[in-house]
Motif scaffolding. Structure first.
Motif, PDB file in Angstrom:
ATOM      1  N   UNK A 121       0.805  -1.227   0.000  1.00 54.10           N
ATOM      2  CA  UNK A 121       0.000   0.000   0.000  1.00 54.10           C
ATOM      3  C   UNK A 121       0.836   1.274   0.000  1.00 54.10           C
ATOM      4  N   UNK A 122       2.147   1.145   0.151  1.00 58.31           N
ATOM      5  CA  UNK A 122       3.019   2.319   0.213  1.00 58.31           C
ATOM      6  C   UNK A 122       4.143   2.183  -0.807  1.00 58.31           C
ATOM      7  N   UNK A 123       4.374   3.234  -1.582  1.00 57.08           N
ATOM      8  CA  UNK A 123       5.481   3.248  -2.523  1.00 57.08           C
ATOM      9  C   UNK A 123       5.963   4.686  -2.691  1.00 57.08           C
ATOM     10  N   UNK A 124       7.269   4.915  -2.590  1.00 57.05           N
ATOM     11  CA  UNK A 124       8.325   3.956  -2.273  1.00 57.05           C
ATOM     12  C   UNK A 124       8.374   3.663  -0.770  1.00 57.05           C
ATOM     13  N   UNK A 125       9.090   2.600  -0.410  1.00 54.07           N
ATOM     14  CA  UNK A 125       9.288   2.305   1.005  1.00 54.07           C
ATOM     15  C   UNK A 125      10.696   1.753   1.194  1.00 54.07           C
ATOM     16  N   UNK A 126      11.156   1.791   2.436  1.00 52.41           N
ATOM     17  CA  UNK A 126      12.464   1.242   2.775  1.00 52.41           C
ATOM     18  C   UNK A 126      12.284   0.239   3.909  1.00 52.41           C
ATOM     19  N   UNK A 127      13.282  -0.619   4.099  1.00 55.26           N
ATOM     20  CA  UNK A 127      13.278  -1.582   5.198  1.00 55.26           C
ATOM     21  C   UNK A 127      14.414  -1.242   6.150  1.00 55.26           C
ATOM     22  N   UNK A 128      14.079  -1.081   7.413  1.00 61.29           N
ATOM     23  CA  UNK A 128      15.080  -0.924   8.463  1.00 61.29           C
ATOM     24  C   UNK A 128      15.242  -2.297   9.101  1.00 61.29           C
ATOM     25  N   UNK A 129      16.342  -2.952   8.804  1.00 62.87           N
ATOM     26  CA  UNK A 129      16.580  -4.320   9.250  1.00 62.87           C
ATOM     27  C   UNK A 129      17.490  -4.292  10.476  1.00 62.87           C
ATOM     28  N   UNK A 130      16.978  -4.808  11.597  1.00 64.24           N
ATOM     29  CA  UNK A 130      17.700  -4.735  12.869  1.00 64.24           C
ATOM     30  C   UNK A 130      18.633  -5.920  13.093  1.00 64.24           C
ATOM     31  N   UNK A 131      18.986  -6.614  12.020  1.00 63.69           N
ATOM     32  CA  UNK A 131      19.760  -7.841  12.115  1.00 63.69           C
ATOM     33  C   UNK A 131      21.088  -7.659  12.853  1.00 63.69           C
ATOM     34  N   UNK A 132      21.661  -6.449  12.816  1.00 66.44           N
ATOM     35  CA  UNK A 132      22.959  -6.220  13.449  1.00 66.44           C
ATOM     36  C   UNK A 132      22.852  -5.699  14.880  1.00 66.44           C
ATOM     37  N   UNK A 133      21.628  -5.457  15.342  1.00 63.84           N
ATOM     38  CA  UNK A 133      21.413  -5.061  16.728  1.00 63.84           C
ATOM     39  C   UNK A 133      21.046  -6.316  17.515  1.00 63.84           C
ATOM     40  N   UNK A 134      22.043  -7.041  17.979  1.00 64.37           N
ATOM     41  CA  UNK A 134      21.803  -8.353  18.585  1.00 64.37           C
ATOM     42  C   UNK A 134      22.575  -8.557  19.876  1.00 64.37           C
ATOM     43  N   UNK A 135      22.853  -7.464  20.569  1.00 65.27           N
ATOM     44  CA  UNK A 135      23.556  -7.561  21.848  1.00 65.27           C
ATOM     45  C   UNK A 135      22.667  -8.226  22.906  1.00 65.27           C
ATOM     46  N   UNK A 136      23.274  -9.049  23.750  1.00 64.79           N
ATOM     47  CA  UNK A 136      22.567  -9.726  24.840  1.00 64.79           C
ATOM     48  C   UNK A 136      23.412  -9.596  26.098  1.00 64.79           C
ATOM     49  N   UNK A 137      22.805  -9.104  27.168  1.00 65.68           N
ATOM     50  CA  UNK A 137      23.503  -8.952  28.442  1.00 65.68           C
ATOM     51  C   UNK A 137      22.699  -9.660  29.522  1.00 65.68           C
ATOM     52  N   UNK A 138      23.248 -10.743  30.061  1.00 65.39           N
ATOM     53  CA  UNK A 138      22.543 -11.565  31.047  1.00 65.39           C
ATOM     54  C   UNK A 138      23.089 -11.275  32.434  1.00 65.39           C
ATOM     55  N   UNK A 139      22.196 -10.955  33.373  1.00 63.65           N
ATOM     56  CA  UNK A 139      22.559 -10.638  34.759  1.00 63.65           C
ATOM     57  C   UNK A 139      21.928 -11.693  35.667  1.00 63.65           C
TER      58      UNK A 139
END
Length: 546
Positions: A121-139
Motif C-alpha cells: 500500500x506504500x510506494x516507495x518504502x524502505x526496510x530498516x533491518x535490525x539484524x545487526x542489533x543483537x547484543x545480549x547482556x545476562x545478569x
C-alpha cells in the motif's frame, strides 16, 4: 508534426530511466540527511543496500521466512538500512519523516504476511533491518537480561545457558524468531502455563518514537509501555531492546513426543486431551498436539497423525506420576521420556533431533523456510468428536497440512485480559494454528491458501465468537486490512478486535497520543482516531469501548 525516431527513442529512454533516477536521488537525499542529522561521521552508505548492490537480494532474503514474499513480482524496498546502533535508527526515523519516506522494520522476518519487509500500500518504502542489533547482556545475580531486537530466540536462550543451568525465559519454540517483533506480539512458548508469555516478563524497554527520541520505560510512560508489550510491532515506534526477568528452571527437564494415528484411537484421545490440557494437567507440563497426515501403506493410503509434543519442568519419574494421574490414556512410558536440561529441551522443542548440540541455537537462519499460509483460532470448549472427524476430512484434502493445538491454563488463567494488550487469557482452553506450506514457487498457490480458508470456515462453530479471536503474531490479512496511509478506524477495528478484543480501543488511544500523524503504519497497524473527534469526545469514546 511527426516526431523523429531519435526523439521517440529519447522519450522512451527517459521513461525507462526515470525510476532509477528518482531512486538514486532519493537515496542521495536520504544519505545527506543522515549525515546532517547524526552527530558522528559514520559512513552510512556502508549499511545501506540498494538494488544495485550485488548483496541486496541476499540481505533482503536473509531473514524472509515466508518465501511467498521473496518472488520477483512482490514489491521491493528502495533500499535496506542495517543500523549498527540505536543512534542510527534515530537518524533514520527523523530523515524518513522529513523526506516523506515510508519505512518497514524487521527483526526476524517471521511475519506471516511479510509486513516487516513488503508493502503493498506504500510506494516507495524502505526496510530498516535490525539484524545487526543483537547484543545480549545476562545478569544472573538479578535474574534479568537486556536483549536487543535483532537477536534471535535461540541466541538469547544460549546466552542464558552460558551463565546458568537453572535460569530460562518463557518465549517461543522457534529459534530463529527476532526478539523485537516476537515479544511485541505476545510471544508464547513451552513455559506459558508456568510463567505466562514473554510480554508478562518484560520489565523495561528501549523504543525510538516518531520524533527520533530514544526512550526507556520511565521516559515513554506506562501507557506506551503497556501498548508495546503485546500490541504488535509497527504501530508505535521502533523497539530496539527489551529488559526481561529470567525465570527459574529445574536442573532436570523432560521432553517427549508420542504419536497416535486414527487406527490407534487418535480421535477419542484428542477429545480427552481437550478436556484436561488446560485445567487438569500440572502447570509444569506443556503438551501441544501437532496434527497432520501420513501414508500407512505402499498403495498410498493415508491416515491422521496426532503427535503429543511435550516439555515438563521436572524429572521423568515425577512426569510419569503426573501423567498416570491426569492423562493415562496416552500410555506414556519411561522409554518415551528424554531427561535433559532446559537448554537442550529448547533444542528438542524447536524440532531438532535429540542430542543435537545446543550450539545449533546460534544458527540464525531457519533452514525450514517455505512458502506458506497460516491462520489462527482460540477454543473455549472442547471440539466434539464428530467435528474432529470432519476436520480429518479437511486434512485429507491437502498434501501436507498441519494443525497445532497449544494448551493454555495455569498462569494464563491468573493474568488479567487487560494487563497487557494480549487478551487471550482466562477461559481459553487452547490456541489453534492452521498451516499449509509448499516448497515449489510454481505450485498452485491459490489452492494452498484456499485450503486454510476452508478449514478456518469449517471450524467457525467450534471456536471463540464475538469476536472470533486471533493471534496478532500470526498476521492474517483475511481478517481485514488498512487500504492506504489514511488508516480507517472502522476498517482497522475489524481485525483489531480479533487480535486484541477490548484492548484494541486503548491501543487506539495510545496510538493517537504518541503518533497522531500515523507515521508508523502498515496493512494491519493500529489506527489513530479522526482528528476532528476532539480530545473530549476521544476520551468518552475510548471509555465506552474499553
Amino acid at each position: 508534426m511527426v516526431p523523429s525516431s531519435s526523439s521517440i527513442l529519447s522519450i522512451l529512454l527517459v521513461l525507462l530511466l526515470s525510476p532509477f533516477i528518482v531512486s538514486h536521488a532519493l537515496q542521495d537525499r536520504f544519505l545527506k540527511c543522515l549525515s546532517r542529522t547524526s552527530e558522528s561521521s559514520f559512513p552510512f552508505s556502508t549499511v545501506l543496500y540498494t538494488p544495485k548492490n550485488s548483496s541486496f537480494s541476499s540481505v533482503l532474503q536473509y531473514s524472509a521466512q515466508n518465501l511467498r514474499f521473496t518472488l520477483p513480482s512482490v514489491p521491493k524496498p528502495e533500499f535496506i538500512f542495517t543500523p549498527l546502533q540505536e543512534s542510527h535508527i534515530q537518524a533514520v526515523v527523523i530523515c524518513s519523516k522529513q523526506l516523506g519516506i515510508h519505512l518497514r522494520v524487521r527483526s526476524g522476518g517471521h511475519d506471516f504476511e511479510g509486513l516487516s519487509y513488503v508493502s503493498e500500500i506504500e510506494s516507495p518504502f524502505i526496510v530498516v533491518d535490525l539484524v545487526k542489533l543483537r547484543s545480549i547482556s545476562v545478569d544472573i545475580e538479578h535474574s534479568s537480561a537486556w536483549v536487543q531486537a535483532g537477536a534471535t530466540n535461540g541466541e538469547f536462550y544460549y546466552r542464558i545457558s552460558e551463565k546458568s543451568n537453572t535460569h530460562g525465559f518463557p518465549a517461543g519454540t522457534c529459534t530463529s524468531l527476532g526478539m523485537g517483533g516476537h515479544i511485541s506480539g505476545g510471544a508464547y512458548g513451552a513455559m506459558l502455563r508456568k510463567y505466562g508469555l514473554a510480554v508478562d516478563n518484560v520489565v523495561d524497554a528501549h523504543i525510538i518514537d516518531v520524533h527520533g527520541r530514544l526512550l526507556d520505560r520511565k521516559a515513554m510512560g506506562e501507557d506506551l509501555f503497556w501498548a508495546i508489550r503485546g500490541g504488535a510491532g509497527g504501530s508505535f515506534g521502533i523497539v530496539t531492546a527489551w529488559k526481561v526477568k529470567l525465570v527459574p528452571v529445574p536442573s532436570a527437564v523432560t521432553v517427549f513426543t508420542v504419536t497416535r494415528t486414527l487406527e490407534q484411537g487418535a480421535t477419542k484421545l484428542l477429545y480427552r486431551w481437550q478436556q484436561i490440557a488446560d485445567q487438569v494437567l500440572d502447570e509444569d507440563l506443556f503438551i501441544r498436539v501437532q496434527i497432520g497426515t501420513a501414508n500407512v501403506s505402499r498403495q498410498g493410503k493415508r491416515t491422521i497423525t496426532t503427535s503429543y509434543n511435550a516439555m515438563f519442568l521436572g524429572d521423568a519419574n515425577r512426569l510419569l506420576q503426573v501423567m498416570k494421574h491426569s492423562f493415562p490414556e496416552l500410555g506414556l512410558t519411561r522409554q518415551d521420556c528424554i531427561e535433559t536440561n532446559w537448554i537442550n529441551s529448547t533444542v528438542y522443542m524447536s524440532g531438532f533431533a535429540n542430542n543435537t548440540p545446543p550450539e545449533v541455537l546460534l544458527q540464525r537462519i531457519n533452514m525450514d523456510r517455505a512458502y506458506f499460509k497460516g491462520k489462527s483460532d482460540y477454543a473455549r470448549k472442547p471440539i466434539p468428536e464428530k467435528a474432529l472427524e470432519g476436520l480429518w476430512e479437511k486434512l485429507f484434502e491437502a498434501e501436507s497440512p498441519l494443525v497445532v493445538f497449544t494448551p493454555y491454563g495455569g498462569m494464563m488463567n491468573r493474568i488479567s485480559e487487560s494487563q497487557t494488550p494480549f487478551p487471550h487469557r482466562k477461559g481459553t482452553k487452547f490456541m489453534i494454528l492452521y498451516w499449509s506450506s509448499w516448497q515449489d514457487a510454481t505450485e498452485n498457490v491459490a489452492e494452498h491458501i484456499n485450503w486454510t480458508r476452508r478449514v478456518y470456515s469449517y471450524m467457525t462453530p467450534y471456536v471463540s465468537k464475538n469476536p472470533r479471536e486471533a493471534y496478532a503474531n500470526y498476521r492474517d490479512l483475511d481478517l481485514g486490512m488498512n487500504r492506504n496511509s489514511n488508516t480507517s478506524f472502522v476498517e482497522a477495528s475489524a481485525f483489531g478486535t480479533n487480535y486484541f478484543k477490548g484492548n484494541f480501543y486503548r491501543l487506539v488511544h495510545v496510538k493517537t497520543k504518541v503518533d497522531p500523524d500515523n507515521f508508523f503504519r502498515h496493512e494491519q497497524s493500529i489506527p489513530t482516531l479522526p482528528q476532528q473527534m476532539g480530545l473530549r469526545n476521544e476520551v468518552e469514546f475510548i471509555s465506552s469501548k474499553a
